[in-house]
Design a protein around this motif. Structure first.
Motif, short mmCIF file in Angstrom:
data_model
loop_
_atom_site.label_atom_id
_atom_site.label_comp_id
_atom_site.label_asym_id
_atom_site.label_seq_id
_atom_site.Cartn_x
_atom_site.Cartn_y
_atom_site.Cartn_z
N GLN A 78 0.85 -1.18 0.00
CA GLN A 78 0.00 0.00 0.00
C GLN A 78 0.89 1.25 0.00
O GLN A 78 2.04 1.20 0.44
CB GLN A 78 -0.90 0.00 1.24
CG GLN A 78 -1.94 -1.09 1.25
CD GLN A 78 -2.80 -1.03 2.51
OE1 GLN A 78 -2.38 -0.53 3.54
NE2 GLN A 78 -4.01 -1.57 2.43
N GLN A 80 0.76 5.35 0.97
CA GLN A 80 0.02 6.46 1.55
C GLN A 80 0.84 7.73 1.68
O GLN A 80 0.27 8.82 1.80
CB GLN A 80 -0.51 6.07 2.94
CG GLN A 80 -1.50 4.92 2.91
CD GLN A 80 -1.96 4.53 4.30
OE1 GLN A 80 -1.65 5.18 5.29
NE2 GLN A 80 -2.70 3.43 4.37
N PRO A 158 -5.28 6.89 4.36
CA PRO A 158 -5.33 5.70 5.20
C PRO A 158 -6.71 5.06 5.17
O PRO A 158 -7.72 5.72 5.44
CB PRO A 158 -4.99 6.24 6.59
CG PRO A 158 -4.17 7.46 6.33
CD PRO A 158 -4.76 8.06 5.09
N THR A 184 0.03 -0.65 5.48
CA THR A 184 0.66 0.38 6.30
C THR A 184 -0.37 1.44 6.68
O THR A 184 -1.44 1.53 6.06
CB THR A 184 1.84 1.03 5.56
OG1 THR A 184 2.49 1.97 6.42
CG2 THR A 184 1.37 1.75 4.31
N ASP A 185 -0.03 2.22 7.70
CA ASP A 185 -0.84 3.39 8.05
C ASP A 185 0.02 4.65 8.04
O ASP A 185 -0.22 5.59 8.79
CB ASP A 185 -1.54 3.20 9.40
CG ASP A 185 -0.56 2.93 10.54
OD1 ASP A 185 0.66 2.96 10.30
OD2 ASP A 185 -1.01 2.68 11.67
N SER A 186 1.03 4.66 7.18
CA SER A 186 2.01 5.76 7.15
C SER A 186 1.37 7.12 6.89
O SER A 186 1.88 8.16 7.34
CB SER A 186 3.09 5.50 6.09
OG SER A 186 2.52 5.42 4.79
N GLY A 187 0.23 7.14 6.20
CA GLY A 187 -0.43 8.40 5.90
C GLY A 187 -0.97 9.12 7.13
O GLY A 187 -1.25 10.32 7.07
N LEU A 188 -1.11 8.41 8.25
CA LEU A 188 -1.56 9.06 9.47
C LEU A 188 -0.49 9.95 10.07
O LEU A 188 -0.79 10.85 10.86
CB LEU A 188 -1.97 8.00 10.51
CG LEU A 188 -3.17 7.12 10.19
CD1 LEU A 188 -3.39 6.10 11.30
CD2 LEU A 188 -4.43 7.96 10.00
N CYS A 231 -4.73 -5.35 7.90
CA CYS A 231 -5.31 -4.20 8.58
C CYS A 231 -6.09 -4.63 9.81
O CYS A 231 -6.02 -3.99 10.87
CB CYS A 231 -6.22 -3.42 7.63
SG CYS A 231 -5.33 -2.52 6.33
N LEU A 236 -5.10 -1.49 11.68
CA LEU A 236 -4.85 -0.38 10.77
C LEU A 236 -6.18 0.11 10.21
O LEU A 236 -7.17 -0.63 10.19
CB LEU A 236 -3.93 -0.82 9.63
CG LEU A 236 -2.62 -1.52 10.02
CD1 LEU A 236 -1.77 -1.75 8.78
CD2 LEU A 236 -1.86 -0.70 11.03
N ASN A 243 -7.79 13.41 6.84
CA ASN A 243 -6.55 13.97 7.37
C ASN A 243 -6.65 15.46 7.64
O ASN A 243 -5.70 16.06 8.15
CB ASN A 243 -5.40 13.72 6.40
CG ASN A 243 -4.90 12.30 6.51
OD1 ASN A 243 -5.26 11.58 7.44
ND2 ASN A 243 -4.07 11.89 5.58
#
Length: 250
Positions: A78, A80, A158, A184-188, A231, A236, A243
């Motif tokens: 994914q 993000q 995310p 992943t949840d890197s966009g958070l 997830c 996740l 955002n």
């Protein structure tokens, strides 16, 4: 306001570390040594992520490393945030990203992308782009490299899902290598807004290699199901996260 302050400080750090290390690329580019270029790029990525964690109060949690066998791989992750473009430089021995050709025109960074062997794709070239990508990926796997592809083709929010692009399906059919799903949840934490960085525990969840299905719909469904399972297992986001939060909160 703390999210903005973290973003500003990190962007300053990123600018100066990139500028400083940019001078070091000159002799490497003159020597045209791919091994040195890749090692140097991995060092840059480690420094960027170290600064990100320290300045932005982020801890990176990697799970499922045991699902990364040695040798050539196809990693279907994914995507993000720009974080995703750095982390795999630190997780596998010989990373090879599939990137859009526009990135190769960035001063300093672009020539190094090419020298390290990254696979640049002109998305406007249609079927020719897919053929070139398949040929380059086949050569990279023969060179014992780990291919990182973002099947959604763009950064997403995310929990957001978009259609999987056909490129990853063609590569999975061609490659006689494991196909590893990653959520992943890197966009958070590393927002699309370059001035926002949020603290917390950033997750990268690596799943078990997928069976390579020859039928497109079955492979797509298998990859999406693998992302959903990761997830769920690692808590996740599974629904799009807004955002545009209150910037007065840290």
């Amino acid at each position: 306001m703390m999210s903005i302050l973290r973003g500003v400080l990190f962007n300053l750090y990123l600018f100066w570390i990139t500028l400083f290390m940019g001078f070091g690329t000159i002799p490497i580019r003159l020597m045209k040594r791919q091994d040195l270029a890749l090692s140097y790029a991995k060092l840059w990525a480690r420094l960027v992520l170290a600064g990100f964690c320290r300045i932005c109060s982020v801890r990176i949690e990697i799970t499922g490393r045991e699902n990364l066998p040695s040798g050539p791989l196809l990693i279907a992750s994914q995507h993000q945030s720009f974080f995703d473009g750095f982390i795999w430089m630190t997780l596998v021995d010989r990373p090879d990203y599939i990137v859009k050709s526009e990135l190769t025109r960035i001063p300093v960074v672009g020539p190094m992308l090419l020298l390290t062997g990254m696979i640049a794709i002109d998305r406007k070239a249609g079927p020719k782009a897919l053929r070139n990508m398949m040929q380059a990926t086949k050569a990279a796997h023969a060179d014992n490299r780990q291919i990182i592809i973002f099947p959604e083709g763009t950064r997403t929010l995310p929990g957001e899902r978009v259609s999987i692009q056909p490129g990853v399906i063609a590569l999975a059919r061609q490659a006689d290598t494991p196909v590893v799903p990653v959520a992943t949840d890197s966009g958070l934490f590393w927002d699309r807004n370059p001035w926002l960085k949020r603290p917390g525990i950033l997750h990268v969840a690596i799943g078990r290699p997928l069976p390579v299905e020859q039928e497109r719909r079955a492979f797509t469904k298998g990859l999406e199901s693998a992302w959903d399972d990761l997830c769920t297992t690692h808590a996740l986001p599974r629904d799009p996260v807004d955002n545009s939060v209150d910037l007065t909160n840290p």
